[in-house]
Scaffold this active site. Structure first.
Site, short mmCIF file in Angstrom:
data_model
loop_
_atom_site.label_atom_id
_atom_site.label_comp_id
_atom_site.label_asym_id
_atom_site.label_seq_id
_atom_site.Cartn_x
_atom_site.Cartn_y
_atom_site.Cartn_z
N LYS A 90 1.29 -13.88 -84.06
CA LYS A 90 -0.87 -13.91 -83.39
C LYS A 90 -1.28 -15.25 -84.05
O LYS A 90 -1.74 -15.62 -83.56
CB LYS A 90 -1.21 -12.75 -83.67
CG LYS A 90 -1.10 -12.41 -82.33
CD LYS A 90 -2.30 -10.93 -82.22
CE LYS A 90 -1.69 -10.06 -80.41
NZ LYS A 90 -0.69 -9.02 -81.21
N GLU A 112 -11.67 -11.43 -79.11
CA GLU A 112 -11.76 -9.31 -79.44
C GLU A 112 -10.62 -9.34 -80.08
O GLU A 112 -9.66 -9.88 -79.98
CB GLU A 112 -11.50 -9.40 -77.68
CG GLU A 112 -9.62 -9.30 -76.78
CD GLU A 112 -9.54 -10.94 -76.71
OE1 GLU A 112 -10.35 -11.23 -77.37
OE2 GLU A 112 -8.40 -10.99 -76.84
N SER A 378 9.01 -9.85 -82.82
CA SER A 378 7.15 -9.94 -83.38
C SER A 378 5.82 -10.23 -83.79
O SER A 378 5.27 -10.43 -84.32
CB SER A 378 5.92 -9.82 -81.07
OG SER A 378 6.29 -8.51 -81.45
C1 LIG Z 1 -0.13 -8.12 -80.50
C2 LIG Z 1 0.95 -8.06 -80.67
C3 LIG Z 1 2.12 -7.74 -79.49
C4 LIG Z 1 1.59 -7.97 -78.33
O1 LIG Z 1 1.09 -9.21 -77.85
P1 LIG Z 1 1.55 -10.80 -76.39
O2 LIG Z 1 1.02 -11.03 -76.47
O3 LIG Z 1 2.48 -9.85 -75.25
O4 LIG Z 1 3.05 -11.01 -77.08
C5 LIG Z 1 3.73 -7.84 -79.73
N1 LIG Z 1 4.02 -7.66 -80.65
C6 LIG Z 1 3.13 -7.53 -81.98
C7 LIG Z 1 3.72 -7.25 -83.79
C8 LIG Z 1 1.51 -8.25 -81.61
O5 LIG Z 1 0.64 -7.94 -82.80
#
Ligand SMILES: *Cc1c(COP(=O)(O)O)cnc(C)c1O
Length: 396
Positions: A90, A112, A378
């Site tokens: 992010k 948000e 992610s």
């Molecule tokens: C917020 C988040 C997601 C989901 O958000 P996307 O916009 O779909 O990437 C996935 N993995 C992590 C670690 C997150 O913090």
């Protein structure tokens, strides 16, 4: 040539656009006119690249997971977004948008947040760049995600607990949009995923596309070819997936597998699998698939993972699914938990619960031994340790 990228009007096929109240028209138009100019300017690109390198720690490694590969009978590389500053992808988007806001002359940042990850990323960048920061968060989430609330406060952000509706992400988003309507001149709204009115989905995808740009270079080094057979990622709103596939989206040699949150199962009423269960509707300024009842009321999604329980989905991903360019699998809570333990015990990497959904898709794909797979981790799982411990599949 056919493209799955956004068109001039802000649509991906039939999905996307900008369905906004009249009062926001000027803000969104201003943003639409500014974003490409800024993102493509040399000055922006230099500052963005420098911060991604020296502050975030990019490029994130592309790691060949040998034991995981052996288990699934193919070659699995993990794209390690979990190693970024603040622990997830992010931050890439937050830095990009705050740099844009400064160049647009905005003084105040609003955002948000659901689980708090996007709020923390935005508050982090605002501290770094000395910008005022207000984060809207549902009261239920404020209570559930206490540590992230304290992090945001320590970073100097003001956290507003939203008490309307179910007091979760959708309500926080409504409140942020309301704030933006009241302060259109000096305020920039940082959206945390590939959702919202055009140009947000395209802008966020571009800012996250550093992920696939790096994958190309890194695969070339490791494998002598710059594309994999499969790309895999989890989808909440869709930003880490969009970043992972961005430079491959029109390359049909590359198969795309997206994992959405099945919750307790798509036939249980406790699910967040928007692509499986959603119908065409409008949510937060975008025409896309929405989890809704017969009267068009938005249904509260459920997932064990707070980062995946959004009742909409990015228009890019709705279109990829509609066109069968991507295969979308619903991965249930228990499958994600099992996959998180598996990665931890095979590779010594504790993934975020969101990322565990992408890992949970591995047993559902019939790989060939020669297949090269890139799966994006992610985020890291530190924030999810309590959930993991209370759902340990090896203990009963
Ligand atoms: C917020 C988040 C997601 C989901 O958000 P996307 O916009 O779909 O990437 C996935 N993995 C992590 C670690 C997150 O913090």
């Amino acid at each position: 040539m056919k493209t799955y990228q956004v068109n001039e009007e802000g649509y991906y096929g039939n999905f996307g656009g900008a369905y906004i109240p009249e009062i926001l028209h000027r803000c969104v138009t201003e943003l639409k006119e500014a974003y490409l100019k800024v993102l493509e300017s040399q000055d922006f690109q230099e500052e963005f690249a420098q911060l991604l390198r020296d502050y975030v720690g990019r490029p994130s490694p592309l790691y060949l997971a040998k034991r995981l590969s052996e288990k699934y009978g193919c070659k699995i590389y993990l794209k390690r977004e979990d190693l970024n500053h603040t622990g997830a992808h992010k931050i890439n988007n937050a830095i990009g948008q705050v740099l844009l806001a400064k160049r647009m002359g905005k003084k105040r940042i609003i955002a948000e947040t659901g689980a708090g990850q996007h709020g923390v990323a935005t508050a982090t960048v605002c501290a770094l760049m000395n910008m005022e920061c207000v984060v809207y968060m549902g009261k239920t989430d404020v209570e559930r995600q206490h540590v992230n609330v304290e992090r945001m406060k320590m970073l100097g952000a003001k956290v507003v607990a939203v008490t309307s509706g179910n007091m979760t992400l959708k309500d926080a988003t409504n409140e942020a949009i309301r704030d933006w309507c009241c302060h259109p001149a000096d305020t920039y709204y940082v959206i945390g995923s590939t959702v919202g009115p055009h140009p947000y989905p395209d802008m966020v995808a571009r800012l996250q596309s550093v992920i696939s740009e790096e994958i190309k270079k890194q695969l070339q080094e490791h494998e002598g070819r710059d594309y994999p057979d499969y790309l895999m990622a989890c989808v909440g709103g869709g930003s880490n997936a969009a970043g992972t596939i961005y430079h491959y989206i029109d390359d049909e040699r590359v198969k795309i597998i997206l994992a959405e949150a099945g919750g307790k199962g798509i036939d249980t009423n406790l699910s967040a699998a928007t692509i499986h269960l959603g119908k065409l509707g409008i949510i937060h300024g975008s025409k896309t698939l929405v989890m809704q009842d017969e009267d068009g009321q938005i249904q509260e999604p459920y997932s064990i993972s707070a980062g995946l329980d959004y009742p909409g989905i990015g228009p890019m991903h709705a279109n990829l699914a509609h066109e069968h360019r991507a295969t979308v699998l619903a991965i249930n809570d228990d499958e994600a938990i099992r996959a998180a333990y598996e990665l931890t015990l095979l590779e010594g990497i504790i993934p975020a619960l969101e990322s565990a959904h992408a890992l949970g898709a591995l047993p559902k794909v019939a790989f060939r031994p020669t297949d090269i797979v890139v799966l994006t981790v992610s985020g890291r799982g530190d924030k999810d340790i309590d959930t993991y411990l209370s759902h340990n599949p090896y203990q009963d």
